[in-house]
Design an enzyme around this catalytic site. Structure first.
Site, PDB file in Angstrom:
ATOM      1  CB  CYS A   1      34.142  42.644  36.852  1.00  0.00           C
ATOM      2  SG  CYS A   1      34.112  42.254  38.602  1.00  0.00           S
TER       3      CYS A   1
ATOM      4  CB  CYS B   1      35.179  39.171  38.309  1.00  0.00           C
ATOM      5  SG  CYS B   1      33.792  40.237  38.649  1.00  0.00           S
ATOM      6  CG  ASP B   2      37.274  38.632  34.915  1.00  0.00           C
ATOM      7  OD1 ASP B   2      36.868  37.644  35.548  1.00  0.00           O
ATOM      8  OD2 ASP B   2      36.617  39.189  34.023  1.00  0.00           O
TER       9      ASP B   2
END
Ligand code: NAP
Length: 324
Positions: A137, A140-141
């Site tokens: 992801c 997200c990261d």
């Protein structure tokens, strides 16, 4: 006589726990099969910085603990058990049946919220370095890979979208795709091509992810899918974006699924092809797949189920009296 539950919820990501919270607050005392690996995909993430209400961010497992605690506080009954089989009554003339092993449970309504799983490459190093350089992801990261050399694996719209997002942070993003043609839409491909620090590397697959120094990702071994030649890339971040698989095997043949295995819902509601059975979250969602959107549809499923119980009154004492 066996108890007929008002509501059984299967799944325990943001959709399942949100449905549980709303149903619990409606005094329906939902029975939630949260599974042995409760918490869904967010259990696999580190910092979650895009869930509203947490301005400093929060780690995924802690966020899921909050979801869980909040649903339990209002009376959701959590069973840390996996559902092994279901048998839905197609016209809701009978209660729906849910098994956890040998234990049979009956319910007037069922909310399906089993989520989806990131499709895995299945190469050496992938699992071991997950969370230590390998991620599923970029949304997200990506921020953890500032000025880092990175790769995205995949050739679809998700890969392009993730690459464009990641390129705002990383020094370089190589998009590794196994064919020279891309599945991504032309517009997404054009956008990716216009970003100076994105390079499309084809036709290559990843043979292995390697941590040469310490325990975090340092290299990927690539293989050309046409001439079989190999090369090595020095990277500290790798994002796998080769699609998602909805976890719908449990309900295959019981509710309508689309060609990709996602549960089909009616219009903007969460109603499936079976009366009294609702579905929410990534099990339904091809497109958005965010914790906040999953939580939103979990809320919708709870409200749809509540209204169904009110209007259809399946197997209520009033309905039984009317039938007698
Ligand atoms: P997708 O369209 O199924 O693409 C998956 C990609 O991963 C394909 O290029 C596929 O290669 C590759 N792949 C699959 N298995 C692989 C493996 N084992 N090893 C190497 N490569 C592998 O999935 P997606 O990109 O997640 O998109 C899913 C849906 O969401 C699509 O309908 C998409 O349009 C939509 N979406 C839209 C947007 C947007 O419009 N902004 C953004 C994201 C997603 P092959 O091509 O060789 O099969």
């Amino acid at each position: 006589m066996q108890t007929i539950e008002d509501a059984i919820i299967i799944g325990s990501g943001p959709a399942g726990y949100t449905a549980a919270l709303y149903m619990a607050r409606a005094d329906l005392e939902p029975l939630v099969f949260e599974g042995f690996a409760w918490g869904g995909l967010l259990q696999q993430t580190t910092d979650v910085e895009n869930f509203p209400g947490f301005p400093q961010g929060i780690v995924g497992p802690e966020l899921m603990q909050h979801f869980r605690d909040q649903s339990e506080r209002f009376g959701a009954r959590l069973e840390t058990d996996d559902v092994t089989a279901v048998e839905f009554s197609p016209d809701a003339s009978e209660p729906h049946k849910v098994w956890a092993g040998d234990d049979l449970h009956l319910a007037r309504t069922v909310v399906l919220a089993m989520g989806a799983e990131h499709r895995k490459l299945g190469v050496p190093g992938e699992e071991e370095l997950s969370g230590r350089g390998v991620s599923y992801c970029a949304t997200c990261d990506a921020a953890f890979f500032k000025q880092a050399p990175t790769v995205i694996v995949g050739g679809g719209d998700s890969a392009m979208e993730e690459a464009i997002f990641l390129a705002k942070f990383a020094a370089k993003v190589d998009v590794i795709h196994r064919r020279d043609e891309f599945r991504a839409s032309q517009i997404m491909l054009d956008r990716a091509r216009q970003v100076p620090n994105i390079e499309l590397v084809t036709p290559y697959t990843i043979d292995e992810f390697v941590a040469r120094e310490g325990s975090s990702l340092t290299h990927a071994h690539l293989r050309n899918t046409v001439d079989d030649s190999t090369r090595e890339l020095e990277i500290t971040g790798a994002f796998i974006a080769i699609g998602h698989d909805p976890q719908s095997e449990l309900v295959r043949g019981q509710v309508d699924l689309d060609d990709d295995g996602y549960v089909v819902t009616q219009g903007r509601s969460t109603l499936t092809s079976v009366p009294g059975v609702f579905a929410a979250g990534d099990l339904v969602d091809h497109t958005y797949r965010q914790a906040v959107t999953a939580a939103g549809t979990g809320c919708q499923a709870a409200l749809d189920a509540e209204w169904y119980l009110r209007d259809a009154a399946p197997f209520s004492s009033e309905a039984r009296a009317a039938q007698a």
